[in-house]
Design a protein around this motif. Sequence first.
Motif, mmCIF file in Angstrom:
data_model
loop_
_atom_site.group_PDB
_atom_site.id
_atom_site.type_symbol
_atom_site.label_atom_id
_atom_site.label_comp_id
_atom_site.label_asym_id
_atom_site.label_seq_id
_atom_site.Cartn_x
_atom_site.Cartn_y
_atom_site.Cartn_z
ATOM 1 N N ALA A 95 0.808 -1.148 0.025
ATOM 2 C CA ALA A 95 -0.023 -0.024 0.118
ATOM 3 C C ALA A 95 1.052 1.100 -0.002
ATOM 4 C CB ALA A 95 -1.009 -0.052 1.274
ATOM 5 N N GLU A 96 1.927 1.243 0.752
ATOM 6 C CA GLU A 96 2.919 2.247 0.634
ATOM 7 C C GLU A 96 3.598 2.530 -0.543
ATOM 8 O OE1 GLU A 96 5.472 1.607 4.073
ATOM 9 O OE2 GLU A 96 3.931 2.050 5.407
ATOM 10 N N LEU A 153 3.399 6.070 -3.362
ATOM 11 C CA LEU A 153 4.645 6.653 -3.852
ATOM 12 C C LEU A 153 4.534 6.645 -5.585
ATOM 13 C CD1 LEU A 153 7.372 5.614 -1.488
ATOM 14 C CD2 LEU A 153 6.156 7.797 -1.684
ATOM 15 N N TYR A 154 4.157 5.044 -5.972
ATOM 16 C CA TYR A 154 3.989 4.874 -7.241
ATOM 17 C C TYR A 154 3.081 5.823 -8.056
ATOM 18 C CZ TYR A 154 3.138 2.542 -11.684
ATOM 19 O OH TYR A 154 2.514 2.279 -12.990
ATOM 20 N N ILE A 195 -7.459 0.267 -3.146
ATOM 21 C CA ILE A 195 -6.665 -0.618 -2.229
ATOM 22 C C ILE A 195 -7.761 -1.139 -1.011
ATOM 23 C CG2 ILE A 195 -4.792 -1.043 -0.231
ATOM 24 C CD1 ILE A 195 -3.569 1.544 -1.564
ATOM 25 N N ASN A 196 -7.919 -2.562 -1.252
ATOM 26 C CA ASN A 196 -8.574 -3.348 -0.176
ATOM 27 C C ASN A 196 -7.492 -3.480 1.127
ATOM 28 O OD1 ASN A 196 -10.378 -4.837 1.169
ATOM 29 N ND2 ASN A 196 -10.216 -6.493 -0.273
ATOM 30 N N LYS A 197 -7.233 -2.843 1.786
ATOM 31 C CA LYS A 197 -6.365 -2.795 2.748
ATOM 32 C C LYS A 197 -6.834 -3.781 3.969
ATOM 33 C CE LYS A 197 -3.177 -0.465 6.282
ATOM 34 N NZ LYS A 197 -3.016 0.894 6.720
ATOM 35 N N ALA A 234 -5.409 -7.560 -3.710
ATOM 36 C CA ALA A 234 -5.789 -6.479 -2.802
ATOM 37 C C ALA A 234 -5.743 -4.917 -3.317
ATOM 38 C CB ALA A 234 -5.148 -6.559 -1.337
ATOM 39 N N ILE A 235 -5.093 -5.036 -4.453
ATOM 40 C CA ILE A 235 -5.000 -3.470 -5.034
ATOM 41 C C ILE A 235 -5.325 -3.579 -6.552
ATOM 42 C CG2 ILE A 235 -3.355 -1.687 -5.648
ATOM 43 C CD1 ILE A 235 -1.651 -2.807 -3.367
#
Length: 457
Positions: free
Chosen positions: A44-45, A49-50, A78-80, A97-98
């Motif tokens: 997720a992080e 950034l990407y 995002i499905n965190k 999840a993304i």
Amino acid sequence: MYRLMFKQFFRSNVVILCLLLVSVLGMTGILIGKQFLDRQERAAEQVTLYQQEHIERNVNFHQEEFGLLMYYLKFALINKPEKMAGLSIGQSDVNPAIQHVTIRNLEGQKYDTDLVNPSSLQSGNLDLGFVIIYLLPLLIIVFTFNLLSEEREVGTWQLVSIQSRSKLKYLLAKLSVRVLVILALFVLLLTAAKLVLGIPLDAAFFAFFLLGFCYIIFWFTVCFLVVVFQKNSSLNALTMLSLWLVLAILLPASINSYVSNRYPVPEALATMIEQRDGYHKKWDSDKRETMADFYAHYPQFEDYGMPEEEEEEEEFTWLWYYAMQQMGDDEAREESDAMRAKLEQRGKVSRSIAWAIPTMHVQLAFNNLAGTGSTNHMEFLDKTNEFHEKMRLHFYPRIFDNASVLEENWEKFEPEFMEKENAVEWFRLLLPVIICSGLLLFLTFLKLTLSKQKGQW
């Protein structure tokens, strides 16, 4: 008496070895869950950034045409996973999840996933849910298969019969020692998981605990029913292991095979074909027909008009191009909805059958509580549809008006997270296991009553 029973129980090196082994496997499962959560957190992080770098790079390269820029730009949903996902990873190692989506046709993007080693998928994950569902019942079998038969085989049962006021109470006291030991191990592992994974003390966590507790009691009722038939140790062990194989392996696998064959999803391939054909055929179709279909879907854009002359139909426009993209999704809608209906039906049938099979019910319930089951993934796909539509409606006017790329506030487009509702349905969660345990207790009571009438107790 209880103190002596505990000393006698722990006197066996096999008991201590089995407890240590399951404890180590449980802690390993917790650490695997921790690694899974850390990996999802890093992903997720990195996506955040990407996406910022991705947008900046493409805005610098494609400042002339808004439509060309939007051909390349991707936006992330995002499905965190919740902290509970570390207890039961479920299908999260398969389902993405993304979601990275452009505003082009969606059906070709929804089911993209990461490349995963098939060997790891085949072996699955050793999470704490696996330890509870599959390994704790084996430990219960090891501790209870000779609960009564051992006394008979070593010749101490006659002494117990003479000295004890009630043979049944004595047997229940021995059983309660084993119940307390297994429950203590279960609480210890769950407490360690709460501390290591940082799980909040919410309704989902307490539901997980209560369901695991009821599941352990269910397996003790299974084993005690076998014990009261007063067979020898070998036959008891064979019977209990056979029941474990049927309940934990054979029935779930058979039901999964039945549901897959009963509700096949050929629509998955048909959706991909229709989506691609629906888009590619528009290159050779009449532009006015394409635009008419597009305006029927989005009447708010009718003011952009139709191509008026034949020579204009030969010219490329971003309005027509994104209309083609939308038609690809529209023509695949029927197959996409049919596939979703089949998948929902699979889940509904599986959950209904699982009411009679506690192992399968607990597995599905653990995944549901952890947000790692098929239901959660279907909700994520629905949110992806909404997210994609929101992006389209935001950028379509800018594309069609050929707005200035630099006037858009690109910094506000950060990855979005799916909002979840974690409501616990207590009735559906606990009742199947309680009913099965109650039925087994009734059969046990019935067997004991018949045995007393025959003078066997």
